[in-house]
Design a protein around this motif. Structure first.
Motif, PDB file in Angstrom:
ATOM      1  N   TYR A   1      -5.571   9.145   0.671  1.00 44.56           N
ATOM      2  CA  TYR A   1      -5.850   7.936  -0.098  1.00 44.56           C
ATOM      3  C   TYR A   1      -4.792   6.865   0.147  1.00 44.56           C
ATOM      4  N   PHE A   2      -5.226   5.620   0.109  1.00 45.70           N
ATOM      5  CA  PHE A   2      -4.333   4.469  -0.004  1.00 45.70           C
ATOM      6  C   PHE A   2      -4.431   3.942  -1.432  1.00 45.70           C
ATOM      7  N   TYR A   3      -3.279   3.613  -2.020  1.00 42.73           N
ATOM      8  CA  TYR A   3      -3.217   2.908  -3.298  1.00 42.73           C
ATOM      9  C   TYR A   3      -2.689   1.506  -3.016  1.00 42.73           C
ATOM     10  N   SER A   4      -3.413   0.494  -3.449  1.00 44.70           N
ATOM     11  CA  SER A   4      -2.919  -0.878  -3.304  1.00 44.70           C
ATOM     12  C   SER A   4      -2.559  -1.428  -4.679  1.00 44.70           C
ATOM     13  N   VAL A   5      -1.586  -2.324  -4.705  1.00 42.78           N
ATOM     14  CA  VAL A   5      -1.240  -3.020  -5.938  1.00 42.78           C
ATOM     15  C   VAL A   5      -0.987  -4.481  -5.597  1.00 42.78           C
ATOM     16  N   GLY A   6      -1.524  -5.367  -6.443  1.00 44.18           N
ATOM     17  CA  GLY A   6      -1.407  -6.797  -6.175  1.00 44.18           C
ATOM     18  C   GLY A   6      -0.726  -7.548  -7.289  1.00 44.18           C
ATOM     19  N   ARG A   7      -0.552  -8.831  -7.055  1.00 47.61           N
ATOM     20  CA  ARG A   7       0.128  -9.676  -8.022  1.00 47.61           C
ATOM     21  C   ARG A   7      -0.751 -10.019  -9.219  1.00 47.61           C
ATOM     22  N   ASP A   8      -1.961  -9.488  -9.235  1.00 50.80           N
ATOM     23  CA  ASP A   8      -2.786  -9.581 -10.427  1.00 50.80           C
ATOM     24  C   ASP A   8      -2.706  -8.297 -11.243  1.00 50.80           C
ATOM     25  N   GLY A   9      -1.814  -7.368 -10.850  1.00 59.17           N
ATOM     26  CA  GLY A   9      -1.628  -6.127 -11.588  1.00 59.17           C
ATOM     27  C   GLY A   9      -2.735  -5.114 -11.371  1.00 59.17           C
ATOM     28  N   LYS A  10      -3.576  -5.336 -10.381  1.00 59.35           N
ATOM     29  CA  LYS A  10      -4.720  -4.446 -10.137  1.00 59.35           C
ATOM     30  C   LYS A  10      -4.342  -3.369  -9.129  1.00 59.35           C
TER      31      LYS A  10
ATOM     32  N   LEU B   1       0.861  -1.172   0.000  1.00 57.47           N
ATOM     33  CA  LEU B   1       0.000   0.000   0.000  1.00 57.47           C
ATOM     34  C   LEU B   1       0.904   1.229   0.000  1.00 57.47           C
ATOM     35  N   ARG B   2       0.495   2.250  -0.719  1.00 56.47           N
ATOM     36  CA  ARG B   2       1.194   3.522  -0.668  1.00 56.47           C
ATOM     37  C   ARG B   2       0.170   4.617  -0.379  1.00 56.47           C
ATOM     38  N   SER B   3       0.552   5.560   0.476  1.00 63.71           N
ATOM     39  CA  SER B   3      -0.307   6.692   0.790  1.00 63.71           C
ATOM     40  C   SER B   3      -0.117   7.791  -0.232  1.00 63.71           C
ATOM     41  N   SER B   4      -1.197   8.509  -0.531  1.00 64.93           N
ATOM     42  CA  SER B   4      -1.071   9.707  -1.348  1.00 64.93           C
ATOM     43  C   SER B   4      -0.257  10.740  -0.580  1.00 64.93           C
ATOM     44  N   ALA B   5       0.190  11.781  -1.276  1.00 64.02           N
ATOM     45  CA  ALA B   5       1.005  12.798  -0.623  1.00 64.02           C
ATOM     46  C   ALA B   5       0.254  13.461   0.527  1.00 64.02           C
ATOM     47  N   SER B   6      -1.053  13.639   0.367  1.00 64.42           N
ATOM     48  CA  SER B   6      -1.866  14.237   1.426  1.00 64.42           C
ATOM     49  C   SER B   6      -2.172  13.241   2.535  1.00 64.42           C
ATOM     50  N   GLY B   7      -2.027  11.966   2.244  1.00 62.55           N
ATOM     51  CA  GLY B   7      -2.377  10.921   3.193  1.00 62.55           C
ATOM     52  C   GLY B   7      -3.828  10.488   3.106  1.00 62.55           C
TER      53      GLY B   7
ATOM     54  N   ASN C   1       3.300   7.504   8.445  1.00 60.47           N
ATOM     55  CA  ASN C   1       4.664   7.062   8.149  1.00 60.47           C
ATOM     56  C   ASN C   1       4.863   6.804   6.666  1.00 60.47           C
ATOM     57  N   THR C   2       3.855   6.225   6.014  1.00 64.28           N
ATOM     58  CA  THR C   2       3.982   5.904   4.593  1.00 64.28           C
ATOM     59  C   THR C   2       3.987   7.156   3.737  1.00 64.28           C
ATOM     60  N   ALA C   3       3.106   8.111   4.060  1.00 67.32           N
ATOM     61  CA  ALA C   3       3.053   9.350   3.294  1.00 67.32           C
ATOM     62  C   ALA C   3       4.342  10.141   3.403  1.00 67.32           C
ATOM     63  N   ASN C   4       4.991  10.059   4.570  1.00 65.14           N
ATOM     64  CA  ASN C   4       6.188  10.859   4.819  1.00 65.14           C
ATOM     65  C   ASN C   4       7.491  10.065   4.718  1.00 65.14           C
ATOM     66  N   ASP C   5       7.412   8.812   4.242  1.00 63.27           N
ATOM     67  CA  ASP C   5       8.602   7.959   4.093  1.00 63.27           C
ATOM     68  C   ASP C   5       9.423   7.912   5.370  1.00 63.27           C
TER      69      ASP C   5
ATOM     70  N   ALA D   1      -1.598  -4.269 -15.413  1.00 64.70           N
ATOM     71  CA  ALA D   1      -0.590  -5.279 -15.734  1.00 64.70           C
ATOM     72  C   ALA D   1      -1.200  -6.631 -15.405  1.00 64.70           C
ATOM     73  N   TYR D   2      -0.550  -7.693 -15.850  1.00 65.86           N
ATOM     74  CA  TYR D   2      -0.977  -9.032 -15.446  1.00 65.86           C
ATOM     75  C   TYR D   2      -0.389  -9.383 -14.084  1.00 65.86           C
ATOM     76  N   ASP D   3       0.721  -8.731 -13.760  1.00 65.92           N
ATOM     77  CA  ASP D   3       1.384  -8.943 -12.480  1.00 65.92           C
ATOM     78  C   ASP D   3       2.170  -7.681 -12.160  1.00 65.92           C
ATOM     79  N   ALA D   4       2.182  -7.281 -10.910  1.00 67.69           N
ATOM     80  CA  ALA D   4       2.868  -6.044 -10.542  1.00 67.69           C
ATOM     81  C   ALA D   4       3.330  -6.127  -9.095  1.00 67.69           C
ATOM     82  N   ARG D   5       4.248  -5.218  -8.744  1.00 66.06           N
ATOM     83  CA  ARG D   5       4.792  -5.154  -7.391  1.00 66.06           C
ATOM     84  C   ARG D   5       4.803  -3.748  -6.796  1.00 66.06           C
ATOM     85  N   SER D   6       4.693  -2.716  -7.636  1.00 66.52           N
ATOM     86  CA  SER D   6       4.966  -1.379  -7.114  1.00 66.52           C
ATOM     87  C   SER D   6       3.951  -0.354  -7.597  1.00 66.52           C
ATOM     88  N   VAL D   7       3.686   0.590  -6.699  1.00 66.84           N
ATOM     89  CA  VAL D   7       2.845   1.740  -7.022  1.00 66.84           C
ATOM     90  C   VAL D   7       3.334   2.897  -6.154  1.00 66.84           C
ATOM     91  N   ASP D   8       3.276   4.096  -6.675  1.00 66.84           N
ATOM     92  CA  ASP D   8       3.579   5.273  -5.875  1.00 66.84           C
ATOM     93  C   ASP D   8       2.850   6.464  -6.483  1.00 66.84           C
TER      94      ASP D   8
END
Length: 565
Positions: free
Chosen positions: A212-221, A204-210, A559-563, A241-248
């Motif tokens: 929203y959460f963005y999730s990404v899965g191994r189905d590329g969704k 999961l990655r937080s938006s800059a404002s915090g 913590n996620t929004a602010n790294d 994608a058909y498969d993915a690992r990262s979102v930001d």
């Protein structure tokens, strides 16, 4: 030992559904390399499809969809020219089954011994690995748009939080095998919401404002979760994608704050590309393929997968790490609205995996785990600053930043392949970008997936998730960041059987650490969230329930929004 190294490191949090129908392939004649005919391998179309899915779920993340190898070595029927590893046909079914069942001290999970894969599934995988791998299908913007859904348009979303909870201290918990994400109130520890997100969410990655959460899965969704709604819910989704690992996301404010929450980026494993998305709707805007030539031998990799992505706080840049080629792409998103994307390509090292910022957020450190190194990038100057040898197969997650009175500011990584924690000095001076000390974990072998601390903590927390010793899998190690001594080993309680400790996350205040007890998907009693007091190192609360299925990653909004890690 060569056989143990062959199957290598399959990370256990791996690939997703790939809806491609491919029929059975019959092998050509082969031998074991000594003139003895190899066993005949044949699979029905149904067996081939099932084995293909098992491979994607449990193996391909480390060995590659085309099985050419990455974190783990190749798994091809015949060894490529120059390879030091034999082909799978030379190994044979019995040897492959032994490695899948028992794992290795170097980080390969013991899929059979854990009961995650049955004997029949292991046999099927062992035979599948001796057949040629299926090809990778393409994906274009039209394909993505067909899956794109905006469930709640931007203009219909709330303009302020619709609840009185401290949403900045929400914790998003990945329920891996349930295909869901749980939102837990970090103050009250109450379950707030469960969102259907897709197969085996990776991060999961937080938006800059915090917000929203963005999730990404191994189905590329990719899913977009609005934390201001009551309860939080998914407002948009897309399969990019058909498969993915990262979102930001875009974290650079810009002179008018006009980049906050404006764009998102999806990094594809399969196909190998990244996709720029509208940050508030997930509309796909641009695809850029990452296939290319590696930085060492100049070999061409069609399957050049996007590993980690981080967003700069100081510039309109994403740092995109291309695993197989060893290239780091600095992607400038400031011109996306005008249809322009500029990219600076840096030559780093293979095979790039995960990493994070130093405490200044100017320098990005990323594991090149096939070369046992960490690459340091000066994002401001757009150049590789250093390449540091650390240990066998570094796996930092985001790493951990802390100040030590002897060495100054340090960035830390654990390793999949050995039992050390490498501490890299980051302050200017003669020791900058050098490993100034290594901490040793008890026992044999590595298996560390994540390492974490917090600016308000004096502790460094380390897991051992992928060690094949069942006791070490259940152990969390806590070091003092001032003395650098191991101060305590914490065990998952015996009341939670058949679970391994994975992924450490602090709360917003830095006084609690949340640890996943990752158990069986068919037995909720083996799964839990363990909450420790960071000051006393005592277990203060256990969260369990029928809804808590295979918890892995946990992400605090602030913590996620602010790294912060």
């Amino acid at each position: 030992m060569k056989g143990y190294r062959l199957i290598g490191l399959a990370l256990g949090l791996l690939l997703g559904t790939w809806g491609l129908v491919i029929g059975c392939r019959q092998p050509e004649s082969a031998s074991d390399g000594q003139g003895v005919p190899a066993e005949e391998i044949s699979l029905t179309e149904e067996e081939f499809a099932r084995a293909k899915q098992l491979f994607f779920n449990y193996c391909a993340g480390c060995h590659g969809t085309t099985r050419r190898g990455a974190t783990g070595p190749h798994l091809l029927p015949e060894a490529p020219e120059g390879s030091t590893y034999p082909g799978t046909r030379q190994l044979g079914t019995a040897a492959i089954k032994a490695f899948i069942t028992n794992g290795t001290p170097g980080g390969m999970p013991d899929w059979g011994r854990q009961g995650i894969l049955s004997e029949e599934e292991i046999d099927l995988l062992a035979r599948f690995l001796q057949l040629p791998p299926p090809p990778i299908p393409p994906m274009n913007l039209e394909d993505m748009r067909a899956s794109w859904k905006v469930h709640v348009p931007v203009e219909q979303r709330p303009t302020r939080p619709q609840h009185n909870r401290n949403w900045r201290n929400f914790v998003g918990v990945v329920l891996r095998d349930a295909g869901k994400v749980a939102i837990i109130d970090g103050d009250t520890k109450e379950l707030v919401s469960i969102i259907n997100t897709g197969f085996a969410v990776h991060i999961l990655r937080s938006s800059a404002s915090g917000r929203y959460f963005y999730s990404v899965g191994r189905d590329g969704k990719v899913t977009l979760i609005d934390l201001w709604m009551d309860p939080p819910q998914m407002v948009a989704e897309i399969k990019s994608a058909y498969d993915a690992r990262s979102v930001d996301v875009s974290k650079y404010k810009g002179p008018k704050g006009d980049f906050i929450d404006r764009y998102a980026i999806l990094g594809g494993y399969n196909p190998p590309h990244f996709v720029i998305l509208d940050g508030l709707t997930l509309e796909p805007l641009k695809i850029i393929r990452t296939s290319g030539y590696d930085v060492n031998e100049g070999a061409f990799y069609d399957e050049a997968r996007v590993a980690s992505i981080v967003a700069s706080h100081h510039d309109p840049l994403w740092v995109v790490n291309v695993k197989e080629t060893g290239q780091i792409w600095l992607v400038d998103y400031s011109g996306v609205a005008q249809g322009k994307v500029s990219i600076d390509v840096l030559k780093a090292e293979q095979f790039l995996h995960d990493g994070g910022w130093d405490h200044t957020k100017r320098y990005f450190l990323v594991a090149a785990n096939n070369k046992n190194k960490v690459v340091v990038v000066d994002v401001q100057e757009k150049e590789v600053e250093a390449i540091v040898e650390t240990g066998r197969r570094p796996h930092p997650g985001r790493g951990a930043n802390f100040y030590n009175p002897t060495y100054g500011h340090l960035w830390a990584t654990g390793h999949l392949g050995d039992n050390t924690i490498a501490l890299i000095a980051t302050d200017p001076g003669p020791n900058q970008w050098k490993v100034v000390k290594k901490l040793e974990l008890p026992g044999v072998g590595g298996g560390t997936l994540f390492i974490k601390t917090h600016p308000k903590s004096r502790h460094l927390w380390v897991d051992r998730t992928l060690n094949n010793d069942p006791e070490l899998q259940r152990t969390i190690y806590v070091f003092d960041t001032e003395t650098l001594e191991l101060v305590k080993e914490l065990k998952i309680p015996e009341s939670i059987p058949n679970a391994r400790a994975v992924h450490l996350e602090f709360n917003q205040n830095g006084d609690e650490v949340w640890v996943s007890a990752w158990g069986r998907k068919d037995d909720p009693s083996t799964n839990a969230i363990l909450i420790y007091d960071d000051r006393t190192l005592e277990l203060k609360q256990v969260i369990q329930g029928d809804w808590l299925i295979t918890p892995t990653g946990k992400f605090n909004v602030y913590n996620t929004a602010n790294d912060i890690y």
